[in-house]
Design a protein around this motif. Structure first.
Motif, short mmCIF file in Angstrom:
data_model
loop_
_atom_site.label_atom_id
_atom_site.label_comp_id
_atom_site.label_asym_id
_atom_site.label_seq_id
_atom_site.Cartn_x
_atom_site.Cartn_y
_atom_site.Cartn_z
N ARG A 1 -22.60 29.29 49.81
CA ARG A 1 -21.87 30.47 49.62
C ARG A 1 -23.48 31.42 49.10
N THR B 1 -17.57 42.54 54.09
CA THR B 1 -17.20 41.05 54.00
C THR B 1 -17.73 40.74 54.90
N GLU C 1 -9.07 34.54 56.49
CA GLU C 1 -9.01 33.56 57.06
C GLU C 1 -8.15 32.24 57.07
N PRO D 1 -7.35 29.12 55.87
CA PRO D 1 -7.79 28.25 54.55
C PRO D 1 -8.40 26.76 55.51
N GLU E 1 -18.14 26.28 65.92
CA GLU E 1 -18.85 26.75 64.32
C GLU E 1 -18.01 27.62 64.11
N MET F 1 -17.82 29.20 60.25
CA MET F 1 -19.18 29.45 58.43
C MET F 1 -17.91 30.52 58.17
N LYS F 2 -17.62 29.44 57.13
CA LYS F 2 -16.57 29.18 55.54
C LYS F 2 -16.93 31.00 55.47
N GLY F 3 -15.43 31.54 55.62
CA GLY F 3 -15.94 33.32 55.05
C GLY F 3 -16.08 34.51 55.24
N ASP F 4 -16.70 33.69 56.70
CA ASP F 4 -17.05 34.64 57.81
C ASP F 4 -16.48 35.07 58.63
N HIS F 5 -16.50 33.59 59.93
CA HIS F 5 -16.12 33.32 61.17
C HIS F 5 -16.02 31.64 61.56
N ARG G 1 -13.34 37.53 63.44
CA ARG G 1 -14.58 37.20 62.63
C ARG G 1 -13.12 37.89 61.10
N PHE G 2 -13.58 37.71 60.39
CA PHE G 2 -12.31 37.78 58.83
C PHE G 2 -12.74 38.66 58.59
N ILE G 3 -12.09 40.06 58.32
CA ILE G 3 -12.57 41.73 58.02
C ILE G 3 -10.83 42.18 56.88
#
Lengths: 313, 493
Positions: A80, A248, B35, B37, B187, B189-193, B215-217
């Motif tokens: 982050r 996002t 997303e 967890p 892949e 990428m935590k918080g994104d995809h 993708r997490f939106i």
């Protein structure tokens, strides 16, 4: 300070209603699975033991394992920071690059149309919420023009350019409202300094008005400006959750927000302690900057600086 | 701020002209609100885990087809003994996990024993409690014996929580999932995809898509912008129904309205007065105008329901008309129950709009018949501990999203405190039925019994609002379970 923060956040998180194990298991949870998971997570230990395990881990750099993500918190935070730190730096640089020239220019035109116009714009900038600005930017540059991605963050592994492109609009939407505040502070601090004897002396010995302001008034006006910048930078490290949501972005703000909602106690505790540490570091840097700006102030002269902030407002 | 974001989304959309897609046509990106967890559906109840992994990375013995039927997966066929207690599963041959471990009966035994064992943290452990034992007469046959006949067993084995896991890799599935499916983790990428790529060890034909990125939106306005800008190709559970007119105006996008298993209900705590009185519960049901709720809260998308099941389910019985909107009748029932002037109650509202926005409306409707409702906003964490675990509540609005979860009404520990011997007996008869026609009949009887008793107030089935690129094929209209099966997806041409 850090120990106090760690105790406070631990107590607060444990007083909050909610059970991390229950959030994992949801509405299919049974007493048996709940007990098994609470044991696995170490939630069945007495509170003092939970605190000591966590705090002693912190001392040796072990941030523990996230209840929600089931992976080391250190890795989560590091990922982050790869978003939040560049975003914060980009925003603060943009903010300063806009605010200082605008503030000084407005101060030199005090009471005239340019000053009134710029300060009205700044007033608007203070009032405009940054997420709204973000949505407007998305509308123009992503949906309409298609120049920049609407949302998301590709990560640094795919090259610096796509990552920077993803951070550009969020940085602008964070920077503009902050620049508006900073410009107002700069203006009033410069106006105040411009009324001082040394500026009059500089003018009397033949320096042009603009030069007198830039060379003599501005350096003396910087203390409130740097103080506000310190606050703004600390805010950028964790307070940007709304803008992160709009774009996002996987930044610290969203991690903290989701961790609180998910009762990911360990992650919340780690982030709060880390942020406390970073505020201490930023404040120390601000103090060092005071000393550089005004040699009369010894490092740690917070009271003088705070008085200056009061005057600046 | 909540009011401004949708308003702005409309503004964003009003201008919306999407740029051309420049994407290679053997990959796609799928938008999701939440997303996952972790990526192990056997260790966490989050529906997002199944949405990413189920039938992509992991497979079960059985699976649920688009029409809701239970069809073969890792078990290519099965026979059930006449007494309904012994299941012989014939397993697919030549199947291996993505790390090379072979799949055979030992894997089945390991997976099921792990899910039902004393240390199990399986979020759906109840699915496995009927199992008495698993035996392996040979590597390609798994014999599962049950303690008693269980009509819902094969459906339960198709749940994401019942996937087959590799004995050696299972402990690390949370972050490094190893399954038998056509895809594996590329892949995260935590918080994104999360990106899935083809699993080279997959035994079936290679799927059309080489990779898929989830993708997490979370923000509805951002989801709309991402869809219009072409940043995502599909949003199977689109979160901004208010933006659909603008989405529909874009010819490159396709909108498909179906149903999920989500049942929006007002859960009532029957251990508390006056909800123990059937007349009060029926009065509440008569007081509520389901169509008005759907129009105002779900933007018109959603189906009224009258029991604890949804239209997409095979045995669904339409009981939505059991208690038509009739405030006069509601008042009469309240008077008969001894509440001529109504009463005051507290209703917990978890974060989703169906509860928070819906709560205001429900409170107004109940107010018309004299029931004064005090609304209390709660976070999920608080809802789970206060209402669900401690049963310390009077009423709450909630969507139960597990498919075919009528068994919870026969669960004496469940938070509704619904204890009804007749229902329990009926449910036992359903589970004991071995003939499919009899099962279907009893499944209907269960729904009718609940509509009659109205232990909770049944309001609406949550819609499945799917939005995707018009060139994309293989997307599901309805979804009894939350899945995005990438191997079925393909681009036109």
């Amino acid at each position: 300070m850090l120990v106090a923060a760690s105790v406070v956040v631990f107590v607060v998180m444990n007083v909050l209603p909610g059970d991390p194990a229950l959030l994992v298991l949801g509405t299919g949870a049974t007493p048996a699975t709940l007990a098994a998971l609470r044991h696995q997570m170490g939630l069945d230990l007495p509170l003092w033991e939970q605190y000591l395990r966590w705090a002693s881990g912190l001392l040796v750099g072990d941030f523990g394992v996230s209840y929600t993500y089931q992976s080391p918190v250190a890795g989560l935070i590091a990922a982050r920071l790869g978003v939040t730190l560049p975003l914060a730096c980009l925003s603060i640089v943009l903010s300063v690059a806009i605010a200082i020239p605008v503030g000084v220019f407005a101060a030199t035109r005090q009471g005239r149309a340019a000053d009134a116009g710029l300060m009205a714009a700044a007033q608007l900038g203070v009032a405009v919420p940054n997420f709204w600005l973000g949505l407007l930017l998305i509308l123009v540059f992503a949906v309409k023009l298609g120049w920049l991605p609407a949302t998301g963050f590709p990560g640094w592994s795919h090259g610096a350019l796509p990552a920077l492109a993803a951070l550009l609009m969020p940085a602008v939407s964070l920077a503009l409202p902050q620049a508006a505040i900073l410009a107002r502070v700069t203006r009033s601090a410069v106006i105040e300094a411009a009324g001082e004897d040394y500026v009059r002396t500089a003018r009397a010995k033949g320096l042009a008005a603009g030069a007198a302001i830039w060379r003599h008034a501005l350096p003396n006006a910087l203390i409130p400006v740097v103080t506000i910048m310190g606050f703004q930078f600390s805010y950028l490290l964790a307070g940007t959750v709304v803008v992160e949501n709009v774009f996002t972005l996987p930044g610290m703000g969203r991690l903290l927000f989701q961790a609180i909602a998910g009762r990911d106690l360990i992650t919340v505790q780690d982030i709060v302690v880390l942020l406390t540490g970073s505020v201490i570091v930023v404040n120390t840097l601000v103090d060092v900057a005071y000393a550089a700006i005004d040699p009369r102030i010894a490092v740690g002269g917070v009271s003088v600086a705070e008085a200056a902030v009061g005057g600046g407002r | 701020m909540r009011a401004i974001i949708p308003a702005l989304a409309v503004l964003v959309l009003a201008v919306g002209a999407a740029p051309p897609h420049a994407m290679a046509r053997d990959s796609l990106s799928i938008g999701m609100v939440l997303e996952p967890p972790i990526l192990d559906p056997t260790a966490n109840a989050a529906a997002a885990i199944g949405e990413v992994t189920y039938q992509n990375i992991f497979q079960g013995l059985t699976q649920i087809a688009a029409n809701g039927d239970v069809v073969p997966s890792l078990a290519t066929s099965w026979d059930v003994s006449a007494d309904g207690r012994t299941y012989n599963f014939h397993l697919a041959k030549g199947v291996a996990f993505s790390d090379g471990e072979p799949f055979d009966c030992d894997t089945v035994k390991f997976s099921l024993d792990r899910a039902r064992g004393p240390d199990s943290i399986n979020p759906q452990k109840a699915l496995f409690t009927p199992i008495a034992g698993v035996a392996c007469p040979d590597a390609a046959t798994a014999v599962v014996t049950l303690k008693q006949p269980t009509a819902s067993f094969l459906f339960g084995l198709a749940m994401p929580a019942a996937i087959m896991v590799a004995p050696k890799a299972a402990a690390d599935d949370k972050t490094r999932p190893v399954g038998t499916g056509p895809y594996m983790l590329g892949e995260w990428m935590k918080g994104d995809h999360v990106t899935l790529v083809r699993n080279p060890k997959y035994s079936g034909a290679p799927p059309a898509m080489a990779s898929a990125t989830f993708r997490f939106i979370a923000d509805p306005a951002a989801a709309t912008a991402a869809m219009l800008a072409g940043n995502v190709d599909a949003f199977p559970l689109f979160p901004a129904s208010e933006a659909l007119p603008q989405i529909r105006a874009d010819k490159k996008l396709h909108v498909e309205i179906g149903t999920t298993s989500g049942k929006i209900i007002i859960s009532l705590n029957e251990a508390k007065k006056p909800f123990s009185d059937i007349r009060v519960r029926r009065a509440m049901a008569y007081a509520i105008d389901k169509q008005a709720y759907i129009a105002a809260v779900l933007n018109g998308y959603g189906t009224p329901i009258g029991s604890h099941d949804v239209p997409g389910d095979a045995g669904y019985v339409d009981l939505a008309g059991t208690y038509p909107h009739d405030p006069a009748k509601a008042k009469a029932l309240l008077e008969a129950a001894g509440y001529p002037n109504g009463f005051t109650m507290t209703m917990l509202l978890p974060p989703p709009a169906y509860a928070r926005r819906g709560g205001e409306m429900i409170a107004a409707m109940l107010g018309e018949v004299g029931i004064k409702v005090k609304l209390v906003d709660v976070e999920w964490a608080q809802w789970l501990s206060q209402a669900f675990r401690d049963k310390d509540y009077e009423a709450t609005i909630i969507a139960h999203v597990e498919p075919r979860d009528l068994y919870q009404y026969a669960n004496p520990d469940y938070y509704w405190n619904y204890h009804n011997a007749a229902y329990d007996a009926l449910f036992a008869r359903y589970q004991a039925a071995t003939d499919p026609a009899a099962q279907l009949q009893l499944w209907g009887d269960l729904q009718r019994k609940l509509a009659h008793d109205e232990p909770n107030i049944f309001i609406a089935a949550l819609p499945k609002i799917g939005v995707w690129n018009a060139d994309l094929g293989g997307m599901w209209k309805n979804a009894l379970i939350t899945v995005d099966i990438v191997s079925q997806m393909h681009w036109a041409n």
